[in-house]
Write a protein that holds these residues in place. Structure first.
Motif, PDB file in Angstrom:
ATOM      1  N   ILE A  78       0.860  -1.191   0.000  1.00 20.04           N
ATOM      2  CA  ILE A  78       0.000   0.000   0.000  1.00 20.04           C
ATOM      3  C   ILE A  78       0.895   1.239   0.000  1.00 20.04           C
ATOM      4  CG2 ILE A  78      -1.834   1.241   1.211  1.00 20.04           C
ATOM      5  CD1 ILE A  78      -2.546  -1.485   2.525  1.00 20.04           C
ATOM      6  N   PRO A  79       0.912   1.998  -1.091  1.00 24.82           N
ATOM      7  CA  PRO A  79       1.801   3.166  -1.168  1.00 24.82           C
ATOM      8  C   PRO A  79       1.390   4.240  -0.165  1.00 24.82           C
ATOM      9  CG  PRO A  79       0.913   2.567  -3.335  1.00 24.82           C
ATOM     10  CD  PRO A  79       0.133   1.813  -2.315  1.00 24.82           C
ATOM     11  N   PRO A  80       2.294   5.156   0.165  1.00 24.51           N
ATOM     12  CA  PRO A  80       1.931   6.255   1.064  1.00 24.51           C
ATOM     13  C   PRO A  80       0.929   7.190   0.392  1.00 24.51           C
ATOM     14  CG  PRO A  80       4.119   6.601   0.145  1.00 24.51           C
ATOM     15  CD  PRO A  80       3.693   5.232  -0.274  1.00 24.51           C
ATOM     16  N   SER A  81       0.072   7.794   1.190  1.00 25.45           N
ATOM     17  CA  SER A  81      -0.899   8.738   0.633  1.00 25.45           C
ATOM     18  C   SER A  81      -0.165   9.927   0.022  1.00 25.45           C
ATOM     19  CB  SER A  81      -1.857   9.213   1.727  1.00 25.45           C
ATOM     20  OG  SER A  81      -1.141   9.804   2.787  1.00 25.45           O
ATOM     21  N   HIS A  82      -0.717  10.464  -1.035  1.00 23.86           N
ATOM     22  CA  HIS A  82      -0.174  11.625  -1.748  1.00 23.86           C
ATOM     23  C   HIS A  82       1.163  11.324  -2.421  1.00 23.86           C
ATOM     24  CE1 HIS A  82      -3.347  13.662   0.365  1.00 23.86           C
ATOM     25  NE2 HIS A  82      -2.779  13.464   1.535  1.00 23.86           N
ATOM     26  N   GLY A  83       1.611  10.040  -2.433  1.00 26.66           N
ATOM     27  CA  GLY A  83       2.805   9.670  -3.169  1.00 26.66           C
ATOM     28  C   GLY A  83       4.103  10.234  -2.630  1.00 26.66           C
ATOM     29  N   ARG A  84       4.098  10.739  -1.420  1.00 28.52           N
ATOM     30  CA  ARG A  84       5.300  11.344  -0.841  1.00 28.52           C
ATOM     31  C   ARG A  84       5.889  10.379   0.172  1.00 28.52           C
ATOM     32  NH1 ARG A  84       8.520  15.446  -2.702  1.00 28.52           N
ATOM     33  NH2 ARG A  84       9.296  16.790  -1.041  1.00 28.52           N
ATOM     34  N   PHE A  85       7.156  10.031   0.014  1.00 31.27           N
ATOM     35  CA  PHE A  85       7.812   9.121   0.949  1.00 31.27           C
ATOM     36  C   PHE A  85       8.313   9.886   2.169  1.00 31.27           C
ATOM     37  CE2 PHE A  85       8.445   7.000  -3.233  1.00 31.27           C
ATOM     38  CZ  PHE A  85       7.707   5.857  -2.965  1.00 31.27           C
ATOM     39  N   HIS A  86       8.428   9.189   3.280  1.00 30.38           N
ATOM     40  CA  HIS A  86       8.899   9.798   4.521  1.00 30.38           C
ATOM     41  C   HIS A  86      10.414  10.035   4.473  1.00 30.38           C
ATOM     42  CE1 HIS A  86       5.301   7.880   6.875  1.00 30.38           C
ATOM     43  NE2 HIS A  86       4.925   8.764   5.976  1.00 30.38           N
ATOM     44  N   GLY A  87      10.818  11.218   4.886  1.00 30.38           N
ATOM     45  CA  GLY A  87      12.232  11.507   5.045  1.00 30.38           C
ATOM     46  C   GLY A  87      12.612  11.489   6.513  1.00 30.38           C
ATOM     47  N   ASN A  88      13.845  11.890   6.787  1.00 28.36           N
ATOM     48  CA  ASN A  88      14.389  11.889   8.154  1.00 28.36           C
ATOM     49  C   ASN A  88      14.278  10.497   8.768  1.00 28.36           C
ATOM     50  OD1 ASN A  88      14.944  14.846   8.384  1.00 28.36           O
ATOM     51  ND2 ASN A  88      12.720  14.955   8.065  1.00 28.36           N
ATOM     52  N   ALA A 107      14.389   8.114  -2.590  1.00 26.65           N
ATOM     53  CA  ALA A 107      14.686   9.263  -1.730  1.00 26.65           C
ATOM     54  C   ALA A 107      14.478  10.584  -2.453  1.00 26.65           C
ATOM     55  CB  ALA A 107      16.117   9.166  -1.206  1.00 26.65           C
ATOM     56  N   LEU A 108      14.484  10.579  -3.793  1.00 28.39           N
ATOM     57  CA  LEU A 108      14.202  11.814  -4.544  1.00 28.39           C
ATOM     58  C   LEU A 108      12.816  12.351  -4.226  1.00 28.39           C
ATOM     59  CD1 LEU A 108      15.455  11.141  -8.197  1.00 28.39           C
ATOM     60  CD2 LEU A 108      16.505  12.657  -6.508  1.00 28.39           C
ATOM     61  N   PHE A 109      11.900  11.450  -3.852  1.00 28.81           N
ATOM     62  CA  PHE A 109      10.505  11.824  -3.650  1.00 28.81           C
ATOM     63  C   PHE A 109      10.136  11.824  -2.164  1.00 28.81           C
ATOM     64  CE2 PHE A 109      11.056   9.112  -7.461  1.00 28.81           C
ATOM     65  CZ  PHE A 109      11.044  10.131  -8.409  1.00 28.81           C
ATOM     66  N   ALA A 110      11.149  11.919  -1.288  1.00 27.03           N
ATOM     67  CA  ALA A 110      10.916  11.957   0.152  1.00 27.03           C
ATOM     68  C   ALA A 110      10.791  13.402   0.622  1.00 27.03           C
ATOM     69  CB  ALA A 110      12.054  11.247   0.895  1.00 27.03           C
ATOM     70  N   ASP A 111      10.249  13.558   1.815  1.00 29.65           N
ATOM     71  CA  ASP A 111      10.072  14.910   2.356  1.00 29.65           C
ATOM     72  C   ASP A 111      11.197  15.320   3.301  1.00 29.65           C
ATOM     73  OD1 ASP A 111       9.518  13.405   4.621  1.00 29.65           O
ATOM     74  OD2 ASP A 111       7.366  13.815   4.591  1.00 29.65           O
ATOM     75  N   GLY A 112      12.321  14.615   3.219  1.00 29.09           N
ATOM     76  CA  GLY A 112      13.489  14.951   4.021  1.00 29.09           C
ATOM     77  C   GLY A 112      14.630  14.008   3.712  1.00 29.09           C
ATOM     78  N   PRO A 113      15.780  14.198   4.349  1.00 33.12           N
ATOM     79  CA  PRO A 113      16.941  13.344   4.086  1.00 33.12           C
ATOM     80  C   PRO A 113      16.680  11.887   4.464  1.00 33.12           C
ATOM     81  CG  PRO A 113      17.568  15.330   5.296  1.00 33.12           C
ATOM     82  CD  PRO A 113      16.074  15.260   5.326  1.00 33.12           C
TER      83      PRO A 113
END
Length: 439
Positions: A78-88, A107-113
């Protein structure tokens, strides 16, 4: 020291061996399912250390991997909602090449490092080409050890290229560098034009597998293999809601190859009529070595059946560029051949879980055989079977070196294997399967 006595084949084999799902396909499907927007049910997924590491890495990024409570090889992604992967987050790759080389693109599509680490032995595996590619796409890579190796941290760019992104890398060390970028190329707003700058492309069938899998998920890739260029259109990816994973045909190599070493017949069910797996070339290779290969259909199931009287023919100069991952299994068979073989086109095996060419020479020599490294491969010289002797075999934390040693033990008494459990990387119950084949 944890030693496993490799079973000796006292009589010809007559066995049917069911092979778990393909690692290469399993981890590609997991990545593509994570890149979609709807859940995907994967049936026959390989459950091994490598695929479990992949699922844990994806879960750290916000993907849910729900294992069926009744059938552990069925997993719903089940992909993450809104297609944004978790960063940090911290990701652990173990020694899995598909994890350390495919997941960084996400990681290009994550919201942090995103921080990547792995087994200590993984620090020796080359990573730089895929990371260079991500830097060309705007990511920042911070190395925490040797440049081009684990561990490292990837910080995604504030914006991704809107025009077709131009990336040039030298993927001579592994086809996984190309595959890792092709898997995420469709997600780039302007698509991707990927160029391989090396003179040779290792394991082209694995790249073709990646292209076919991306296309199955709705992507479009124009592959110009002669120019070593792949053009990926910007597309939304979505695998079908249910995908069945083929058996791992490369993992069939030790079992089907056992028929040549010990004599007899070994069958593997669910062999596909067509496949993108490099292991699909295995039956033809075994025929060249003297086996009789057939594909009977029994109760609607297609088998690959290999029969042999134990005679093994050498292959002279043999180009294995297309299927280097089965080189250890073929090397084990060729130790018992009637003529020399130069396996070429596999220099990139020096950068696998271990330096496989060096390891194969060491272990063939350890049992009294003769082998030497070539610039781009391995030469195996035949010796009388009576000159071969038992030994304690190293595995180098490499699953294919462990199965290689078990194959030698079929015809060489008193072979003992250090850490046979390393086979769990792709064959969770190798010991049980191997013993069952001889039972």
């Amino acid at each position: 020291m944890n030693l496993w006595p490799a079973p000796f084949a006292a009589q010809p084999l007559n066995a049917t061996v069911t092979i778990p799902g393909s690692k290469s396909l399993s981890n590609r499907y997991l990545i593509l399912a994570a890149l979609g927007s709807m859940p995907v049910r994967l049936i026959g997924l390989l459950r091994s250390r490598d695929t479990d590491l992949m699922m844990k890495a994806l879960e750290s990024l916000g993907v849910r991997c729900e294992v069926d409570t009744d059938v552990e090889t069925t997993v719903t992604v089940i992909p993450p909602s809104h297609g944004r992967f978790h960063g940090n987050v911290d990701l652990f790759c173990g020694l899995a090449g598909t994890v350390m080389r495919f997941v960084p693109g996400l990681a290009l599509f994550a919201d942090g490092p995103v921080h990547f680490d792995g087994d200590e032995q993984a620090y020796a595996r080359p990573m730089k080409p895929v990371l260079d590619g991500l830097e060309q796409l705007g990511a920042t890579v911070e190395y925490h050890g040797e440049i081009g190796k684990l561990p490292f941290t990837i910080t995604p760019p504030a914006t991704l290229p809107r025009n077709p992104a131009q990336v040039s890398i030298d993927s001579s060390g592994s086809s996984q560098f190309i595959s890792g970028l092709l898997l995420i190329g469709s997600r780039l707003p302007g698509g991707l034009i990927l160029r391989h700058t090396g003179e040779k492309t290792p394991s082209l069938p694995h790249i073709r597998m990646t292209v076919a899998d991306v296309v199955a998920a709705g992507g479009t890739i124009d592959a110009n293999e002669a120019a070593r260029t792949w053009t990926v259109e910007s597309r939304s990816l979505q695998l079908p809601d249910t995908v069945t994973v083929e058996p791992d045909l490369s993992n069939a190599a030790p079992f089907l190859g056992a028929a040549l070493i010990a004599g007899g017949v070994v069958r593997v069910p669910h062999w596909p009529e067509t496949t993108t797996q490099p292991g699909g070339l295995l039956p033809g290779y075994l025929e060249q070595m003297g086996a009789t290969v057939s594909f009977p259909v029994i109760d609607g199931i297609r088998y690959c059946e290999v029969a042999s009287d134990g005679t093994v023919h050498g292959l002279g100069t043999f180009d294995l560029t297309a299927a280097g991952e089965i080189a250890p299994s073929l090397a084990a068979i060729l130790v018992f051949a009637d003529a020399p073989t130069d396996m070429v086109g596999i220099g990139h095996l020096r950068g696998h879980e271990t330096n496989r060419l060096e390891a194969l020479v060491n272990e063939i020599s350890r049992v009294g055989g003769e082998a030497e490294e070539l610039p781009d491969g391995l030469r195996i010289e035949p010796v009388p079977v009576g000159a071969l002797h038992g030994a304690v075999m190293e595995t180098y934390a490499d699953h294919r070196m462990a199965t290689f040693a078990a194959m030698l033990g079929l015809r060489i008494p008193d072979v003992q294997i250090i850490d046979v459990a390393t086979t769990r990387k792709t064959l969770p119950d190798f010991v049980g399967m191997w013993s069952g084949m001889l039972a």
